[in-house]
Design a protein around this motif. Structure first.
Motif, short mmCIF file in Angstrom:
data_model
loop_
_atom_site.label_atom_id
_atom_site.label_comp_id
_atom_site.label_asym_id
_atom_site.label_seq_id
_atom_site.Cartn_x
_atom_site.Cartn_y
_atom_site.Cartn_z
N HIS A 404 6.86 3.97 21.39
CA HIS A 404 5.74 3.70 22.29
C HIS A 404 4.41 3.44 21.60
CE1 HIS A 404 8.46 4.86 25.43
NE2 HIS A 404 8.55 6.10 24.98
N LYS A 405 4.34 3.60 20.28
CA LYS A 405 3.08 3.42 19.57
C LYS A 405 3.18 2.26 18.60
CE LYS A 405 1.99 8.35 19.98
NZ LYS A 405 1.78 9.64 19.27
N ALA A 406 2.01 1.73 18.23
CA ALA A 406 1.95 0.54 17.38
C ALA A 406 2.07 0.93 15.91
CB ALA A 406 0.65 -0.21 17.65
N THR A 407 3.21 1.49 15.54
CA THR A 407 3.39 1.94 14.17
C THR A 407 4.86 1.87 13.76
OG1 THR A 407 2.96 3.76 12.61
CG2 THR A 407 3.64 4.36 14.83
N GLY A 408 5.08 1.70 12.46
CA GLY A 408 6.41 1.69 11.90
C GLY A 408 6.36 2.19 10.47
N VAL A 409 7.53 2.52 9.92
CA VAL A 409 7.61 3.08 8.57
C VAL A 409 8.72 2.39 7.80
CG1 VAL A 409 7.95 5.15 7.17
CG2 VAL A 409 6.77 5.32 9.38
N MET A 410 8.44 2.08 6.54
CA MET A 410 9.45 1.65 5.58
C MET A 410 9.60 2.80 4.59
SD MET A 410 7.61 -0.95 6.91
CE MET A 410 6.34 -1.62 5.87
N HIS A 411 10.73 3.52 4.66
CA HIS A 411 10.97 4.73 3.86
C HIS A 411 11.93 4.40 2.72
CE1 HIS A 411 11.77 8.96 2.95
NE2 HIS A 411 13.06 8.67 2.98
N TYR A 412 11.59 4.85 1.49
CA TYR A 412 12.39 4.55 0.31
C TYR A 412 12.80 5.84 -0.40
CZ TYR A 412 10.62 -0.15 1.06
OH TYR A 412 10.31 -1.36 1.61
N GLU A 413 14.08 5.88 -0.83
CA GLU A 413 14.61 6.99 -1.63
C GLU A 413 15.36 6.39 -2.82
OE1 GLU A 413 16.94 9.60 0.78
OE2 GLU A 413 15.34 9.94 2.25
N PHE A 414 14.89 6.72 -4.03
CA PHE A 414 15.43 6.15 -5.25
C PHE A 414 16.11 7.23 -6.08
CE2 PHE A 414 14.71 5.38 -9.84
CZ PHE A 414 15.50 4.25 -10.00
N ASN A 415 17.25 6.89 -6.65
CA ASN A 415 17.94 7.75 -7.61
C ASN A 415 18.41 6.87 -8.77
OD1 ASN A 415 18.35 10.66 -6.51
ND2 ASN A 415 18.73 9.31 -4.75
N GLY A 416 17.93 7.18 -10.01
CA GLY A 416 18.28 6.33 -11.14
C GLY A 416 18.41 7.09 -12.44
N ASP A 417 18.82 6.36 -13.46
CA ASP A 417 18.95 6.95 -14.79
C ASP A 417 17.59 7.27 -15.40
OD1 ASP A 417 21.65 6.49 -14.46
OD2 ASP A 417 21.61 4.55 -15.52
N ASN A 418 16.59 6.47 -15.05
CA ASN A 418 15.24 6.62 -15.58
C ASN A 418 14.24 6.36 -14.45
OD1 ASN A 418 15.59 6.92 -18.64
ND2 ASN A 418 16.84 5.09 -18.21
N PRO A 419 12.99 6.69 -14.68
CA PRO A 419 11.97 6.33 -13.69
C PRO A 419 11.93 4.81 -13.48
CG PRO A 419 11.09 7.91 -15.26
CD PRO A 419 12.41 7.46 -15.80
N ALA A 420 11.35 4.40 -12.37
CA ALA A 420 11.26 2.97 -12.04
C ALA A 420 9.95 2.75 -11.28
CB ALA A 420 12.46 2.54 -11.21
N GLN A 421 9.71 1.50 -10.94
CA GLN A 421 8.57 1.16 -10.10
C GLN A 421 9.07 0.49 -8.82
OE1 GLN A 421 5.12 -0.82 -11.87
NE2 GLN A 421 6.01 -0.42 -13.90
N LEU A 422 8.51 0.93 -7.70
CA LEU A 422 8.71 0.20 -6.45
C LEU A 422 7.52 -0.72 -6.27
CD1 LEU A 422 10.35 -0.08 -3.70
CD2 LEU A 422 8.56 1.38 -2.75
N VAL A 423 7.77 -1.98 -6.01
CA VAL A 423 6.69 -2.93 -5.73
C VAL A 423 6.92 -3.53 -4.35
CG1 VAL A 423 6.34 -3.48 -8.16
CG2 VAL A 423 7.96 -4.83 -6.83
N PHE A 424 5.85 -3.83 -3.68
CA PHE A 424 5.97 -4.56 -2.42
C PHE A 424 4.76 -5.46 -2.25
CE2 PHE A 424 3.60 -0.79 -1.03
CZ PHE A 424 2.62 -1.33 -0.20
N ARG A 425 4.94 -6.49 -1.46
CA ARG A 425 3.86 -7.42 -1.18
C ARG A 425 4.04 -7.97 0.23
NH1 ARG A 425 5.69 -12.21 -5.46
NH2 ARG A 425 7.70 -12.70 -4.48
N PHE A 426 2.95 -8.44 0.79
CA PHE A 426 3.00 -9.01 2.13
C PHE A 426 1.82 -9.95 2.32
CE2 PHE A 426 0.41 -5.20 2.57
CZ PHE A 426 -0.66 -5.62 3.35
N ARG A 427 1.85 -10.68 3.40
CA ARG A 427 0.73 -11.53 3.79
C ARG A 427 0.42 -11.27 5.27
NH1 ARG A 427 1.72 -17.63 2.32
NH2 ARG A 427 3.54 -17.34 3.64
N THR A 428 -0.78 -11.67 5.67
CA THR A 428 -1.11 -11.61 7.09
C THR A 428 -2.21 -12.61 7.40
OG1 THR A 428 -1.83 -10.20 8.93
CG2 THR A 428 -2.83 -9.77 6.79
N ASN A 429 -2.16 -13.15 8.63
CA ASN A 429 -3.27 -13.94 9.15
C ASN A 429 -3.71 -13.42 10.52
OD1 ASN A 429 -1.16 -14.79 10.76
ND2 ASN A 429 -1.15 -16.89 10.03
N LEU A 430 -3.17 -12.25 10.91
CA LEU A 430 -3.52 -11.62 12.19
C LEU A 430 -3.42 -12.62 13.34
CD1 LEU A 430 -6.53 -9.30 11.27
CD2 LEU A 430 -4.09 -8.80 11.23
#
Length: 730
Positions: A404-430
């Protein structure tokens, strides 16, 4: 013992009653007479001028006078060209002067030399002037514009309500009272061509404000500036460039009368405080850095999501290029199964597009973009889960929207041999919902907030706003007037361009067993709504998943169930019930009802505009919603059907017609022949299924108006509505 009265007694009683009745009738007539006298004494005086002296103009002026004299509070006097000149010294005795011209011959220089100075003085002294049709160019003669407007020809089709002519404001103006921001005023009985005055394409009025553009069928022609408003001295002038035809055959005459009446009300009665008075703007769109300051919030450590058993689930499948969507009443996420988010809509605007995430593994510089991988996809009733396998680790991505609300979540869970980086990008023109063009936003302002750990973008009107943030402090961020942001292992590389676009990106370090939430929140009421919602969700991002799960659980518990020996059919039936409910959309300032379908804007009509602006058929539709609501009655979903009926009644046309399409940006049109009778059928079925006689009783006038409209379309008097005169059918 029974008493018997004489005939004389009965006669006397009758005479007494007659005298009493006559007395009350006399009192009533005297009272009405006094009331009408007082109303006439304070009626607003209008001078309607025929300045071309053609036979058509004489008929037009006479019809205009009759309309105004039948409108409460106005007394109209008509005059021709020969008679107006002696009146020039006493123009200040009139509240409004209406110059209506249909003849194309220009006024003589002698007439202009007498008429124009008098009109200028009248206007500057506080008078009101209305110019319609061929009188539109007088704005140049009056010195209101340095350049004369242009005249163009437009074809108008008669068949099926598909090429009606009208005008539309920018989100509302008093001259469209009861017309929902715009008015179709002319639908001929046969194909024709009209002359239209205005400023077209890139030509702009220098001094006038654009009240309305040309509106044809479902299309905005926002470069056709057709109704202009001027304030000169103490006075006000409106110029309407076409389609004010008082006598020509016109199936929309009732709309024209309402439109004209509204104009005169606007002249003599100032808009009440809070009334929508807006104008179309044509300033160049700018994308600028925002200077707002945001107070910080505490961030907790991201947690693993471990929810209960799925209520409905489709799993054990490889992600494909098939589309998917997650929808609440205020938000829509849509994309392809393999990865990313194509678009996020927070009705009525596109909050985000082209979202993609990836991993950079330890010792590497390449980004493994998730949409290029082959995930396992778990589609649940409350969320979408993707599981990605890599040589050096695995990543779970969970996408969820609030019910019912104007919100959402992208949830991430990582398991690896070594640390890593999560990257994300997006665009908007409203992007505002079509038929508004991309220019409707009035520009964009963007910022990165360290205190919120979020990207923030808002439009130039402080209406649409989106916040995208994370609960782990990023290593690096980028946001700006970028077409894109490229990402390597050690830095973000913005790509500047000339598109009306904001691009953003972030890099986040993840430990060998790391988690992070990317939270998106938006609003249609400016900065306070989006930031407050973001703060609440960021305090506990998993609340979105829990609320969605609880909503689905409650819905399935209350829904009408049908059990068959086929378990697959049983599951499909429950999915169909739930997905039908997910087409219920709530738009602030518009209402709540069923939209017709979801997709991305590359599947929707482009509206004759450079940038498409509708995610599939995510508008409120008349006939589609009515048929679907009838199915919901079988399920017993009476509360939602009641919302559907309420929206139809809220936007019922002045003649009783039910809309064909209503955009979530609040633009409505009525080009369906079957939406109105289906509304009556739906109301009847709702009463029969629910027994809610109170609701139907409270809204019986709207149902009666719809029935009256249906009867009015029996143009050939054979007992059947004529659909081709009232709209399209399916």
């Amino acid at each position: 013992m029974r008493r018997i009265r004489s005939n004389g007694a009965r006669t006397g009683s009758a005479v007494s009653r007659f005298v009493t009745l006559a007395f009350f009738i006399a009192i009533l007539l005297i009272t009405v007479g006094i009331y009408l006298f007082l109303q006439g004494a304070k009626a607003h005086k209008v001078l309607i001028c025929n300045i071309s002296e053609t036979a058509l103009d004489r008929r037009e002026i006479n019809a205009a006078r009759n309309i105004l004299n039948n409108t409460y509070g106005f007394k109209a006097v008509e005059t021709g060209l020969q008679n107006i000149l002696p009146l020039l010294p006493v123009l200040d005795g009139y509240d409004v002067i209406w110059i209506h011209k249909t003849g194309i011959r220009d006024l003589s220089q002698t007439t202009k030399e007498q008429l124009i100075p008098a009109l200028k003085n009248y206007l500057e002294d506080g008078g009101n002037i209305l110019l319609t049709d061929e009188a539109f160019p007088l704005i140049y003669d009056l010195g209101l514009e340095p350049e004369k407007p242009e005249m163009r020809y437009f074809p108008v089709k008669s068949n099926g309500f598909t090429r009606v002519e009208g005008f539309h404001s920018f989100r509302g103006h008093p001259i469209f009272r009861n017309l929902f921001g715009g008015a179709f005023v002319y639908q001929p009985l046969r194909d024709t061509t009209i002359r239209a005055w205005g400023y077209f394409d890139n030509n702009l009025p220098e001094n006038g404000r654009t009240v309305a553009i040309r509106w044809q069928d479902i299309f905005f022609h926002d470069t056709d500036k057709m109704i202009l408003e001027y304030h000169a001295g103490k006075g006000k002038l409106l110029a309407v460039g076409s389609a004010v035809y008082m006598t020509l055959p016109n199936d929309l005459r009732g709309h024209l009368i309402q439109f004209i009446s509204n104009i005169f009300e606007y002249f003599v009665n100032p808009p009440q405080q809070g009334a929508a008075v807006s104008y179309w703007e044509y300033s160049p769109l700018r994308v600028i850095h925002d200077t707002l300051v945001w107070t910080g919030i505490p961030f907790g450590e991201p947690r693993e999501w471990s929810g209960p058993e799925p209520l409905l689930q489709i799993t054990d499948r490889k992600g494909t290029g098939n589309p998917w969507d997650l929808a609440g009443t205020r938000i829509l996420m849509t994309g392809r199964e393999k990865g990313g988010l194509k678009e996020v809509w927070i009705h009525p605007f596109m909050a985000l597009r082209d979202y993609e995430a990836g991993l950079i593994f330890h010792g590497d510089t390449a980004v493994h973009w998730l949409q290029n991988e082959q995930p396992e996809v778990d589609i649940q009733a409350s969320m979408l889960k993707r599981h990605y396998h890599f040589i050096h680790g695995a990543l779970d991505e969970i996408l969820v929207t609030h019910p019912h609300k104007a919100t959402g979540v992208m949830h991430y869970e990582f398991n690896g041999d070594n640390p890593a980086q999560l990257v994300f990008r997006f665009r908007t023109n409203l992007r505002w919902m079509w038929p508004y063009a991309q220019t409707a936003t009035g520009g964009m302002a963007y910022a990165w907030s360290d205190s919120l750990q979020a990207f923030i973008v808002r439009d130039g009107h402080d209406k649409a706003m989106v916040v995208v943030g994370m609960n782990k402090k990023p290593v690096e961020t980028a946001i700006g007037h970028y077409d894109a942001v490229k990402i390597t292992g050690d830095r973000l590389i913005p790509v500047a361009g000339d598109k009306f676009m904001v691009g953003a990106a972030a890099r986040i370090r993840l430990p060998r067993s790391g988690k992070v939430d990317v939270v998106l929140a938006g609003s249609w009421d400016g900065t306070s709504g989006a930031s407050a919602l973001y703060r609440r969700v960021m305090a506990d991002p998993e609340v979105v998943r829990r609320d969605q799960y609880a909503y689905v659980k409650d819905f399935l518990r209350e829904a009408t169930r049908i059990e068959s020996p086929d378990s697959g059919w049983n599951q499909g039936y429950l999915w169909s019930l739930l997905n039908t409910r997910r087409f219920m959309v709530e738009t602030p300032g518009v209402g709540t009802s069923l939209v017709a379908g979801y997709a991305t804007t590359d599947r929707g009509w482009n509206g004759a505009q450079p940038v498409s602006g509708r995610p599939g058929y995510a508008w409120y539709f008349g006939r589609d919603g009515e048929w679907s609501a009838m199915a919901m009655l079988d399920d017993g979903d009476f509360d939602q059907v009641r919302k559907v009926l309420k929206l139809y009644m809220r936007y019922q046309d002045v003649d009783g017609k039910i809309f064909h399409e209503l955009s979530t940006s609040g633009v409505v049109h009525y080009s369906a022949a079957d939406a109105t009778p289906l509304f009556v059928v739906l109301a009847g079925r709702y009463l029969r299924y629910s027994g809610d006689i109170t609701f139907i009783g409270e809204h019986r006038e709207a149902i009666r108006k719809a029935m009256d409209y249906c009867y009015s379309t029996d143009f050939d008097h054979d007992g059947h509505p004529v659909s081709f005169r009232s709209g399209k059918t399916t």
